[in-house]
Design an enzyme around this catalytic site. Structure first.
Site, PDB file in Angstrom:
ATOM      1  N   GLY A   1       0.821  -1.213   0.000  1.00  0.00           N
ATOM      2  CA  GLY A   1       0.000   0.000   0.000  1.00  0.00           C
ATOM      3  C   GLY A   1       0.849   1.253   0.000  1.00  0.00           C
ATOM      4  O   GLY A   1       2.057   1.222  -0.276  1.00  0.00           O
TER       5      GLY A   1
ATOM      6  N   ASP B   1       3.229   4.125   0.785  1.00  0.00           N
ATOM      7  CA  ASP B   1       4.429   4.161   1.625  1.00  0.00           C
ATOM      8  C   ASP B   1       4.130   4.997   2.869  1.00  0.00           C
ATOM      9  O   ASP B   1       3.803   6.176   2.774  1.00  0.00           O
ATOM     10  CB  ASP B   1       5.608   4.773   0.836  1.00  0.00           C
ATOM     11  CG  ASP B   1       6.910   4.561   1.584  1.00  0.00           C
ATOM     12  OD1 ASP B   1       7.029   5.058   2.724  1.00  0.00           O
ATOM     13  OD2 ASP B   1       7.798   3.891   1.028  1.00  0.00           O
ATOM     14  N   LEU B   2       4.241   4.344   4.027  1.00  0.00           N
ATOM     15  CA  LEU B   2       3.799   4.988   5.265  1.00  0.00           C
ATOM     16  C   LEU B   2       4.668   6.164   5.670  1.00  0.00           C
ATOM     17  O   LEU B   2       4.238   6.997   6.474  1.00  0.00           O
ATOM     18  CB  LEU B   2       3.749   3.958   6.404  1.00  0.00           C
ATOM     19  CG  LEU B   2       2.571   2.979   6.337  1.00  0.00           C
ATOM     20  CD1 LEU B   2       2.641   1.976   7.474  1.00  0.00           C
ATOM     21  CD2 LEU B   2       1.237   3.727   6.366  1.00  0.00           C
TER      22      LEU B   2
ATOM     23  N   HIS C   1      -6.593   7.532  -8.189  1.00  0.00           N
ATOM     24  CA  HIS C   1      -7.838   7.416  -8.965  1.00  0.00           C
ATOM     25  C   HIS C   1      -7.590   7.200 -10.462  1.00  0.00           C
ATOM     26  O   HIS C   1      -8.195   6.297 -11.056  1.00  0.00           O
ATOM     27  CB  HIS C   1      -8.737   8.632  -8.716  1.00  0.00           C
ATOM     28  CG  HIS C   1      -9.269   8.681  -7.307  1.00  0.00           C
ATOM     29  ND1 HIS C   1     -10.207   9.591  -6.892  1.00  0.00           N
ATOM     30  CD2 HIS C   1      -8.974   7.923  -6.219  1.00  0.00           C
ATOM     31  CE1 HIS C   1     -10.471   9.387  -5.610  1.00  0.00           C
ATOM     32  NE2 HIS C   1      -9.727   8.389  -5.174  1.00  0.00           N
TER      33      HIS C   1
ATOM     34  N   ASP D   1      -9.604   2.927   0.416  1.00  0.00           N
ATOM     35  CA  ASP D   1      -9.576   3.809  -0.747  1.00  0.00           C
ATOM     36  C   ASP D   1      -9.066   3.035  -1.963  1.00  0.00           C
ATOM     37  O   ASP D   1      -8.890   1.817  -1.919  1.00  0.00           O
ATOM     38  CB  ASP D   1      -8.766   5.097  -0.470  1.00  0.00           C
ATOM     39  CG  ASP D   1      -7.280   4.881  -0.272  1.00  0.00           C
ATOM     40  OD1 ASP D   1      -6.749   3.842  -0.717  1.00  0.00           O
ATOM     41  OD2 ASP D   1      -6.620   5.757   0.320  1.00  0.00           O
TER      42      ASP D   1
HETATM   43  O1  T3D Z   1      -1.518   8.830   0.881  1.00  0.00           O
HETATM   44  C1  T3D Z   1      -2.623   8.672   0.455  1.00  0.00           C
HETATM   45  O2  T3D Z   1      -2.923   9.112  -0.662  1.00  0.00           O
HETATM   46  C2  T3D Z   1      -3.584   7.840   1.215  1.00  0.00           C
HETATM   47  C3  T3D Z   1      -3.561   6.491   0.732  1.00  0.00           C
HETATM   48  C4  T3D Z   1      -3.530   5.464   1.595  1.00  0.00           C
HETATM   49  C5  T3D Z   1      -3.578   4.109   1.045  1.00  0.00           C
HETATM   50  C6  T3D Z   1      -2.991   3.045   1.939  1.00  0.00           C
HETATM   51  O3  T3D Z   1      -2.510   2.098   1.373  1.00  0.00           O
HETATM   52  S1  T3D Z   1      -3.032   3.196   3.639  1.00  0.00           S
HETATM   53  C7  T3D Z   1      -2.334   1.649   4.189  1.00  0.00           C
HETATM   54  C8  T3D Z   1      -0.827   1.624   4.083  1.00  0.00           C
HETATM   55  N1  T3D Z   1      -0.294   0.306   4.346  1.00  0.00           N
HETATM   56  C9  T3D Z   1      -0.231  -0.234   5.541  1.00  0.00           C
HETATM   57  O4  T3D Z   1      -0.651   0.315   6.526  1.00  0.00           O
HETATM   58  C10 T3D Z   1       0.473  -1.573   5.660  1.00  0.00           C
HETATM   59  C11 T3D Z   1       1.723  -1.458   6.512  1.00  0.00           C
HETATM   60  N2  T3D Z   1       2.432  -2.702   6.550  1.00  0.00           N
HETATM   61  C12 T3D Z   1       2.052  -3.721   7.334  1.00  0.00           C
HETATM   62  O5  T3D Z   1       1.065  -3.678   8.033  1.00  0.00           O
HETATM   63  C13 T3D Z   1       2.932  -4.921   7.307  1.00  0.00           C
HETATM   64  O6  T3D Z   1       4.193  -4.559   6.795  1.00  0.00           O
HETATM   65  C14 T3D Z   1       2.352  -6.079   6.433  1.00  0.00           C
HETATM   66  C15 T3D Z   1       1.119  -6.683   7.119  1.00  0.00           C
HETATM   67  C16 T3D Z   1       1.974  -5.581   5.047  1.00  0.00           C
HETATM   68  C17 T3D Z   1       3.425  -7.186   6.291  1.00  0.00           C
HETATM   69  O7  T3D Z   1       3.929  -7.522   7.568  1.00  0.00           O
HETATM   70  P1  T3D Z   1       5.307  -8.339   7.676  1.00  0.00           P
HETATM   71  O8  T3D Z   1       5.490  -8.666   9.115  1.00  0.00           O
HETATM   72  O9  T3D Z   1       5.285  -9.464   6.705  1.00  0.00           O
HETATM   73  O10 T3D Z   1       6.455  -7.345   7.166  1.00  0.00           O
HETATM   74  P2  T3D Z   1       7.080  -6.089   7.954  1.00  0.00           P
HETATM   75  O11 T3D Z   1       8.258  -6.555   8.763  1.00  0.00           O
HETATM   76  O12 T3D Z   1       6.031  -5.315   8.651  1.00  0.00           O
HETATM   77  O13 T3D Z   1       7.605  -5.198   6.730  1.00  0.00           O
HETATM   78  C18 T3D Z   1       8.809  -5.488   6.046  1.00  0.00           C
HETATM   79  C19 T3D Z   1       9.485  -4.173   5.718  1.00  0.00           C
HETATM   80  O14 T3D Z   1       8.619  -3.417   4.844  1.00  0.00           O
HETATM   81  C20 T3D Z   1       9.680  -3.296   6.963  1.00  0.00           C
HETATM   82  O15 T3D Z   1      10.868  -2.549   6.784  1.00  0.00           O
HETATM   83  P3  T3D Z   1      12.195  -2.892   7.643  1.00  0.00           P
HETATM   84  O16 T3D Z   1      11.816  -2.838   9.076  1.00  0.00           O
HETATM   85  O17 T3D Z   1      12.586  -4.290   7.199  1.00  0.00           O
HETATM   86  O18 T3D Z   1      13.176  -1.844   7.221  1.00  0.00           O
HETATM   87  C21 T3D Z   1       8.485  -2.355   6.919  1.00  0.00           C
HETATM   88  O19 T3D Z   1       8.711  -1.121   7.573  1.00  0.00           O
HETATM   89  C22 T3D Z   1       8.364  -2.133   5.412  1.00  0.00           C
HETATM   90  N3  T3D Z   1       6.985  -1.750   5.050  1.00  0.00           N
HETATM   91  C23 T3D Z   1       5.892  -2.528   5.063  1.00  0.00           C
HETATM   92  N4  T3D Z   1       4.820  -1.843   4.679  1.00  0.00           N
HETATM   93  C24 T3D Z   1       5.249  -0.577   4.429  1.00  0.00           C
HETATM   94  C25 T3D Z   1       6.630  -0.525   4.665  1.00  0.00           C
HETATM   95  N5  T3D Z   1       7.339   0.607   4.509  1.00  0.00           N
HETATM   96  C26 T3D Z   1       6.649   1.706   4.098  1.00  0.00           C
HETATM   97  N6  T3D Z   1       5.311   1.707   3.844  1.00  0.00           N
HETATM   98  C27 T3D Z   1       4.583   0.605   3.979  1.00  0.00           C
HETATM   99  N7  T3D Z   1       3.253   0.608   3.672  1.00  0.00           N
END
Ligand code: T3D
Length: 261
Positions: free
Chosen positions: A64, A66-67, A88, A143
């Protein structure tokens, strides 16, 4: 094509877009969203492309938005404008593409990453794939088309449960719920996906484009309107050379060769 955060290639009439930020599970940056939109546009215009496959590099499909960008202080970032500018047009372009699209879901699909998978026509998932409407877990709402596609695919109650809890749905549950078309062991994911892609690439392109529009229309319209749309498209399909070729091939007991005209 000179992209930095995606890869794009075409082979045997199948274009593949690979999201390429594996270190962040292919989280979507503005650069990536721009490139993705451009690649989908390009695939749509390229007559050599008959099917589009979307996948992710590494162990994630797409996590999704990038947080890091959501860390901005209130007022610093205009989310509405961001959605209008990037998400969109991308989702609308994917859904409007008059070619079959397949999400090859190699790993986790979260938030707008799940929306991207939903905006494709079909989903082939690896056993390791997981799906989460992660929005709520960061205090946001669905979204990028999730509110449109998800209830249509899995029903109202399950869509609400996913959206309200952010629960992670494994691949086998996703299959049972109708979220994905098939689940395969990860080592067979590419083979099974491209088998499906090749079958579609061998189909009549104009009819496939109309089928996509017809089914989307029929899913939300009254029966009488759907019947009219079917008739309209059937008249067009019946006038194609590909239709004549298919009937000729049937009686000649040979496979048809479709040219998209
Ligand atoms: O801006 C706008 O226009 C609004 C739009 C919003 C749309 C959206 O998509 S909001 C939702 C955003 N996404 C999330 O909230 C998901 C966040 N990620 C997670 O919850 C988990 O990572 C997962 C469930 C997807 C996977 O978990 P897991 O345990 O397999 O992996 P992890 O260890 O959490 O992630 C691995 C790496 O990816 C980690 O980095 P590191 O610690 O190894 O350096 C993590 O920070 C990075 N990562 C994962 N998701 C994101 C991310 N980095 C940036 N943004 C992310 N969304």
């Amino acid at each position: 094509m000179g992209y930095q955060s995606i890869e794009y290639g075409v082979e045997d009439h199948v274009a593949t877009i690979t999201l390429n930020r594996p270190e962040a599970l292919n989280a979507l940056t503005d650069d990536m969203l721009g490139e993705l939109g451009d690649a989908v546009h390009h695939a749509g215009r390229d007559a050599a492309v008959r099917v589009l496959v979307l996948t992710g590099k590494g162990r994630g499909f797409c996590s999704g938005q990038d947080l890091r960008s959501l860390n901005a202080q209130p007022g610093e970032r205009d989310i509405g404008r961001h959605l209008d500018q990037y998400y969109h047009p991308l989702i609308l372009r994917l859904a409007a593409l008059e070619k079959p699209t397949i999400a090859m879901v190699n790993g986790v699909a979260a938030g707008a990453g799940m929306s991207l998978a939903l905006a494709c026509d079909m989903r082939v998932a690896a056993e390791e794939a997981r799906f989460t409407q992660a929005f709520v877990r960061v205090g946001l709402v669905p979204d990028s088309g999730s509110s449109h596609f998800l209830p249509r695919l899995i029903g109202y109650a399950r869509a609400l449960e996913m959206a309200m809890t952010g629960m992670i749905v494994d691949s086998h549950t996703a299959l049972a719920w109708g979220l994905v078309n098939r689940v395969v062991p990860s080592e067979q994911l590419a083979e099974e996906t491209y088998k499906l892609a090749q079958a579609l690439a061998g189909g009549p392109p104009l009819a496939l484009g109309m089928i996509k529009r017809e089914i989307a229309y029929g899913a939300s319209q009254p029966l009488a309107a759907a019947l009219e749309r079917e008739k309209d498209f059937q008249i067009r399909a019946a006038a194609t050379a590909d239709h004549r070729e298919a009937v000729t091939a049937f009686f000649a007991k040979r496979p048809p060769v479709f040219e998209g005209r």
